[in-house]
Design an enzyme around this catalytic site. Sequence first.
Site, PDB file in Angstrom:
ATOM      1  N   SER A 118       0.823  -1.214   0.000  1.00 41.82           N
ATOM      2  CA  SER A 118       0.000   0.000   0.000  1.00 41.82           C
ATOM      3  C   SER A 118       0.852   1.257   0.000  1.00 41.82           C
ATOM      4  CB  SER A 118      -0.864   0.032   1.264  1.00 41.82           C
ATOM      5  OG  SER A 118      -1.676  -1.093   1.338  1.00 41.82           O
ATOM      6  N   HIS A 139      -0.955  -2.721  -7.203  1.00 43.32           N
ATOM      7  CA  HIS A 139      -1.717  -2.418  -5.983  1.00 43.32           C
ATOM      8  C   HIS A 139      -3.216  -2.535  -6.256  1.00 43.32           C
ATOM      9  CE1 HIS A 139      -2.910   0.774  -2.762  1.00 43.32           C
ATOM     10  NE2 HIS A 139      -2.977  -0.450  -2.264  1.00 43.32           N
ATOM     11  N   GLU A 151      -3.462   0.299  -9.053  1.00 42.28           N
ATOM     12  CA  GLU A 151      -2.352   1.245  -9.216  1.00 42.28           C
ATOM     13  C   GLU A 151      -1.142   0.429  -9.668  1.00 42.28           C
ATOM     14  OE1 GLU A 151      -2.016   5.059  -6.347  1.00 42.28           O
ATOM     15  OE2 GLU A 151      -2.057   3.195  -5.237  1.00 42.28           O
ATOM     16  N   ASN A 189      -3.295   5.842  -1.169  1.00 42.24           N
ATOM     17  CA  ASN A 189      -3.204   5.963   0.293  1.00 42.24           C
ATOM     18  C   ASN A 189      -2.682   7.319   0.755  1.00 42.24           C
ATOM     19  OD1 ASN A 189      -4.232   3.511   1.583  1.00 42.24           O
ATOM     20  ND2 ASN A 189      -2.852   2.562   0.120  1.00 42.24           N
TER      21      ASN A 189
HETATM   22  P1  NAI Z   1      -3.169  -9.722   6.106  1.00 42.49           P
HETATM   23  O1  NAI Z   1      -2.552  -9.499   7.430  1.00 42.49           O
HETATM   24  O2  NAI Z   1      -4.654  -9.917   6.014  1.00 42.49           O
HETATM   25  O3  NAI Z   1      -2.499 -11.003   5.384  1.00 42.49           O
HETATM   26  C1  NAI Z   1      -1.110 -11.182   5.263  1.00 42.49           C
HETATM   27  C2  NAI Z   1      -0.851 -12.673   5.118  1.00 42.49           C
HETATM   28  O4  NAI Z   1       0.537 -12.858   4.771  1.00 42.49           O
HETATM   29  C3  NAI Z   1      -1.093 -13.477   6.395  1.00 42.49           C
HETATM   30  O5  NAI Z   1      -1.977 -14.536   6.115  1.00 42.49           O
HETATM   31  C4  NAI Z   1       0.307 -14.007   6.764  1.00 42.49           C
HETATM   32  O6  NAI Z   1       0.279 -15.294   7.340  1.00 42.49           O
HETATM   33  C5  NAI Z   1       1.006 -14.029   5.423  1.00 42.49           C
HETATM   34  N1  NAI Z   1       2.478 -13.937   5.493  1.00 42.49           N
HETATM   35  C6  NAI Z   1       3.231 -13.098   6.253  1.00 42.49           C
HETATM   36  N2  NAI Z   1       4.548 -13.282   5.973  1.00 42.49           N
HETATM   37  C7  NAI Z   1       4.616 -14.240   5.013  1.00 42.49           C
HETATM   38  C8  NAI Z   1       5.682 -14.846   4.286  1.00 42.49           C
HETATM   39  N3  NAI Z   1       6.954 -14.500   4.500  1.00 42.49           N
HETATM   40  N4  NAI Z   1       5.385 -15.785   3.361  1.00 42.49           N
HETATM   41  C9  NAI Z   1       4.111 -16.138   3.124  1.00 42.49           C
HETATM   42  N5  NAI Z   1       3.044 -15.598   3.775  1.00 42.49           N
HETATM   43  C10 NAI Z   1       3.304 -14.659   4.704  1.00 42.49           C
HETATM   44  O7  NAI Z   1      -2.709  -8.500   5.185  1.00 42.49           O
HETATM   45  P2  NAI Z   1      -3.476  -7.791   3.978  1.00 42.49           P
HETATM   46  O8  NAI Z   1      -4.425  -6.786   4.506  1.00 42.49           O
HETATM   47  O9  NAI Z   1      -3.957  -8.823   3.025  1.00 42.49           O
HETATM   48  O10 NAI Z   1      -2.275  -6.955   3.319  1.00 42.49           O
HETATM   49  C11 NAI Z   1      -1.314  -7.565   2.485  1.00 42.49           C
HETATM   50  C12 NAI Z   1      -0.641  -6.497   1.652  1.00 42.49           C
HETATM   51  O11 NAI Z   1      -1.637  -5.846   0.836  1.00 42.49           O
HETATM   52  C13 NAI Z   1       0.025  -5.398   2.476  1.00 42.49           C
HETATM   53  O12 NAI Z   1       1.180  -4.986   1.828  1.00 42.49           O
HETATM   54  C14 NAI Z   1      -1.037  -4.283   2.468  1.00 42.49           C
HETATM   55  O13 NAI Z   1      -0.498  -3.006   2.640  1.00 42.49           O
HETATM   56  C15 NAI Z   1      -1.619  -4.446   1.076  1.00 42.49           C
HETATM   57  N6  NAI Z   1      -2.970  -3.937   0.879  1.00 42.49           N
HETATM   58  C16 NAI Z   1      -3.936  -4.102   1.840  1.00 42.49           C
HETATM   59  C17 NAI Z   1      -5.232  -3.619   1.617  1.00 42.49           C
HETATM   60  C18 NAI Z   1      -6.324  -3.834   2.630  1.00 42.49           C
HETATM   61  O14 NAI Z   1      -7.439  -3.291   2.450  1.00 42.49           O
HETATM   62  N7  NAI Z   1      -6.115  -4.617   3.687  1.00 42.49           N
HETATM   63  C19 NAI Z   1      -5.592  -2.907   0.377  1.00 42.49           C
HETATM   64  C20 NAI Z   1      -4.516  -2.856  -0.593  1.00 42.49           C
HETATM   65  C21 NAI Z   1      -3.257  -3.320  -0.325  1.00 42.49           C
END
Ligand code: NAI
Length: 281
Positions: A118, A139, A151, A189
Amino acid sequence: MQQISVIGSGTMGNGIAHVFAQYGFQVSLVDTDAGALERALVTIAGNLDRQSGAGVITGAAKQAILDRISPHASLGPGVREADLVVEAITENEAVKLRAFRQLDQLAPQHAILATNTSSISITHIAAATQRPDKVVGMHFMNPVPVMKLVEVIRGKATAGSTMQTVVALARQLEKVPVEVNDTPGFVANRVLMPMINEAIFALHEGVATAESIDTVMKLGMAHPMGPLQLADFIGLDVCLSILNVLHEGLGTPKYAPCPLLVDLVAAGKLGKKTGSGFYNY
Ligand code: NAI
């Protein structure tokens, strides 16, 4: 471009895997947390049922889409055959740098390594690899199967051909790609988070209740969702990480996260994904 690896199966990863599989790509979905991987497959099946009920896909298509997604508990087998990797793990620079060093070792030479970050610098992430020209921001917005915007972020070393491939790919998914340059928070963001942070300050300072703040923005500004509900939906930990990147990266106090946000995250109240944040779920 046939084989896509999605790393991280949380809020975003499951949606990204869903959409690529829906449009005919073979998808490896990788998460080191077995529970998260299981929950992701249940979420994808539920979202496909919703799409099938709404006539977006047929009932028969649902199983074919699910069959195109193979879950993996470790990076190696999950990226070995990838043409494109989309990383969607925790929004933390050190964690992402470590993952990209590994991805660079494990993915085929020709593979593009994209990040769904993000806010974190694409240029920094690219520098952790031996293929910075093939590292790019892709993104997606939450919820991925519904939201049209992608994005596409050009790091300092990203090749024009990498940008073109990812832009074309986003169009193949019937998304609308918008090209942006690599600065903290990009466009989405940088504009969204100060508004969410201000809404949290308004709550913190007792200007109005959470419901009232959200109602003002929904009915007054025609936002489909109020900023506090949206923050719960994004994840309060993710919002805090993004604000910290904006604050440190752009160096002005206007991005400093509200203390209430810091406290909620410290208390483990991360929004919808943990059952409570500004609202209870
Ligand atoms: P989340 O916390 O829901 O999921 C992250 C997942 O990654 C978890 O299931 C975790 O177990 C896994 N993980 C962590 N380290 C790992 C590794 N080394 N290898 C494999 N799996 C691993 O996070 P979320 O919200 O899905 O965010 C993910 C990315 O997307 C971040 O960079 C965030 O900034 C971005 N993002 C999030 C949005 C949102 O609305 N939550 C919107 C757009 C982008």
